[in-house]
Write a protein that holds these residues in place. Structure first.
Motif, short mmCIF file in Angstrom:
data_model
loop_
_atom_site.label_atom_id
_atom_site.label_comp_id
_atom_site.label_asym_id
_atom_site.label_seq_id
_atom_site.Cartn_x
_atom_site.Cartn_y
_atom_site.Cartn_z
N SER A 57 0.83 -1.21 0.00
CA SER A 57 0.00 0.00 0.00
C SER A 57 0.86 1.25 0.00
N LEU A 58 1.95 1.23 0.77
CA LEU A 58 2.83 2.39 0.83
C LEU A 58 3.50 2.63 -0.53
N ILE A 59 3.98 1.56 -1.15
CA ILE A 59 4.61 1.69 -2.47
C ILE A 59 3.60 2.22 -3.49
N ALA A 60 2.37 1.69 -3.43
CA ALA A 60 1.33 2.13 -4.36
C ALA A 60 1.01 3.60 -4.16
N LEU A 61 0.97 4.05 -2.91
CA LEU A 61 0.68 5.45 -2.63
C LEU A 61 1.76 6.37 -3.20
N VAL A 62 3.03 5.99 -2.99
CA VAL A 62 4.14 6.80 -3.50
C VAL A 62 4.11 6.87 -5.03
N VAL A 63 3.90 5.72 -5.66
CA VAL A 63 3.85 5.69 -7.13
C VAL A 63 2.72 6.55 -7.66
N LEU A 64 1.54 6.45 -7.04
CA LEU A 64 0.39 7.21 -7.52
C LEU A 64 0.58 8.71 -7.34
N ILE A 65 1.16 9.11 -6.22
CA ILE A 65 1.40 10.55 -5.99
C ILE A 65 2.38 11.09 -7.03
N MET A 66 3.48 10.38 -7.22
CA MET A 66 4.48 10.82 -8.20
C MET A 66 3.90 10.82 -9.61
N PHE A 67 3.12 9.79 -9.92
CA PHE A 67 2.52 9.67 -11.25
C PHE A 67 1.62 10.87 -11.56
N HIS A 68 0.77 11.24 -10.62
CA HIS A 68 -0.18 12.33 -10.86
C HIS A 68 0.50 13.69 -10.89
N ILE A 69 1.51 13.90 -10.05
CA ILE A 69 2.24 15.18 -10.08
C ILE A 69 2.94 15.37 -11.43
N LEU A 70 3.65 14.33 -11.87
CA LEU A 70 4.35 14.42 -13.15
C LEU A 70 3.38 14.53 -14.32
N LEU A 71 2.24 13.86 -14.21
CA LEU A 71 1.25 13.92 -15.29
C LEU A 71 0.69 15.34 -15.42
N VAL A 72 0.40 15.98 -14.29
CA VAL A 72 -0.11 17.35 -14.32
C VAL A 72 0.92 18.28 -14.96
N MET A 73 2.19 18.15 -14.57
CA MET A 73 3.23 19.01 -15.11
C MET A 73 3.46 18.73 -16.60
N LEU A 74 3.37 17.46 -16.99
CA LEU A 74 3.54 17.10 -18.40
C LEU A 74 2.44 17.73 -19.25
N LEU A 75 1.19 17.56 -18.84
CA LEU A 75 0.07 18.09 -19.62
C LEU A 75 0.05 19.61 -19.61
N TRP A 76 0.41 20.21 -18.47
CA TRP A 76 0.47 21.67 -18.39
C TRP A 76 1.51 22.20 -19.38
#
Length: 308
Positions: A57-76
Motif C-alpha cells: 500500500s505504501l509503495i502504491a501510494l508513492v507511485v500514484l502521488i508521483m505519477f499524478h504530479i508528473l502527469l499534471v506538469m507534463l500536460l500543463w
C-alpha cells in the motif's frame, strides 16, 4: 523548366498542408499514450493495491502521488506549447541596427524610415520575400505555418505549432516531464512486464495484461527517444542556439549570442529560480528581459551595457 519548378512548389505546398493536418492526430496520439498509461498504472495495478495493506500500500501510494504530479506538469507544459504563440513579427517592425551581422552602425535614411517600403536588396536588412517584411534577429520563416517566427527552433507536429522564442521553455519542460513520467511508468510496470513472459500465473484479465504490456512498451520507447532529443536541446541551450542556428553556426567563426552557460540558460528559463520548472515566467523577467519576447537579444559586444 518552368513546369518543373511549378510542380516542385506544389509538392512542397501539399507536404506543408499534410503536416498541419497530421498535428491533430499527434495530439490524439499523445493523449492516447497518457490514457493507456493511466489505465495500466492507476486503474489496473497501483490503485487497487492501495487496499492491500502493508508495504504494498505504501509503495502504491508513492507511485500514484508521483505519477499524478508528473502527469499534471507534463500536460500543463504540453498544452502550453500547443496554445502559446511562438512569436510573430510585429506590424511595421523596423530595426535600428543589423544585430544579426553584429553591426553597430545605425540604419539611416530610407533603411529605417517607417513611411517608406524597405528595400529587400539591402544587404544590411534581413528581409523575408515570402512574408514581404523585415525579419528581426534570429527570426526564420516557417513554411508550415506560413509566417516568420521569432527565434524559430523548428516546427513540431507533436504540438501542432512552431517552437520559438515565446514557447521554447515550455517545449523543453514538456520533454523533461515526459522523460520523468515515462521512466516512472516503465519502472513501475517492469515487474509485471517480466511476469508477463514468465511461466508463473499473472493476475488480471487478458485485456488488462495486454494494456499493461502496451503501456510498458510505449513508455519505454518514448523515454528512450525523448531522452536523446532532450540531450540535444540541452546542448543548444548551453550554446544559446536553436536547431536552425546550430546548422548556420558551422559557417560562423564566433557566435555573438553565446553569453556563457548561466546567461544562456537565463535567456530561455528566466532569472527567477522558482519559475524554472513551471511553464510560465515571472512578471519581473518579462519586464527586464526583452529576449523572452523574441525581438532583442544581448550579445557579446553588449554585455557591459546589458541589464537584466
Amino acid at each position: 523548366m518552368y513546369r518543373s519548378g511549378a510542380v516542385m512548389a506544389w509538392n512542397v505546398f501539399k507536404f506543408c498542408t499534410a503536416l498541419r493536418g497530421l498535428g491533430s492526430i499527434m495530439i490524439l496520439l499523445v493523449l492516447g499514450v497518457v490514457g493507456v498509461s493511466y489505465y495500466a498504472v492507476v486503474l489496473s495495478i497501483y490503485g487497487p493495491a492501495l487496499t492491500s495493506g502493508g508495504l504494498d500500500s505504501l509503495i502504491a501510494l508513492v507511485v500514484l502521488i508521483m505519477f499524478h504530479i508528473l502527469l499534471v506538469m507534463l500536460l500543463w507544459s504540453y498544452f502550453s506549447v500547443v496554445f502559446t504563440d511562438p512569436g510573430g513579427v510585429p506590424p511595421n517592425y523596423r530595426p535600428i541596427v543589423d544585430e544579426e551581422r553584429g553591426e553597430t552602425d545605425r540604419l539611416t535614411g530610407s533603411e529605417f524610415n517607417p513611411l517608406t517600403t524597405p528595400d529587400p536588396t539591402n544587404s544590411r536588412i534581413r528581409y523575408c520575400r515570402k512574408c514581404n517584411q523585415i525579419k528581426p534577429p534570429r527570426c526564420h520563416h516557417c513554411s508550415v505555418c506560413g509566417r516568420c517566427v521569432l527565434k524559430m527552433d523548428h516546427h513540431c507536429v507533436w504540438v501542432v505549432n512552431c517552437v520559438g522564442a515565446q514557447n521554447y521553455k515550455y517545449f523543453l519542460l514538456f520533454l523533461f516531464y515526459t522523460i520523468l513520467e515515462t521512466s516512472l511508468v516503465t519502472l513501475s510496470l517492469l515487474p509485471y512486464f517480466i511476469a508477463f513472459f514468465s511461466d508463473g500465473e499473472v493476475a488480471g484479465s487478458p485485456s488488462t495484461l495486454a494494456t499493461t504490456f502496451l503501456a510498458f512498451v510505449l513508455n519505454l520507447a518514448f523515454a528512450l527517444s525523448v531522452l536523446g532529443f532532450l540531450i540535444m536541446h540541452i546542448s543548444l541551450v548551453a550554446g544559446n542556439t536553436t536547431t536552425i542556428e546550430a546548422y548556420e553556426k558551422k559557417t560562423t567563426p564566433k557566435w555573438r549570442y553565446d553569453l556563457g552557460r548561466k546567461r544562456n540558460f537565463e535567456q530561455v528559463f528566466g532569472t527567477v529560480q522558482k519559475y524554472w520548472f513551471i511553464p510560465t515566467y515571472s512578471d519581473e523577467d518579462l519586464r527586464r528581459m526583452p529576449a523572452l519576447q523574441g525581438l532583442e537579444y544581448p550579445s557579446k559586444p553588449d554585455l557591459d551595457s546589458q541589464e537584466f
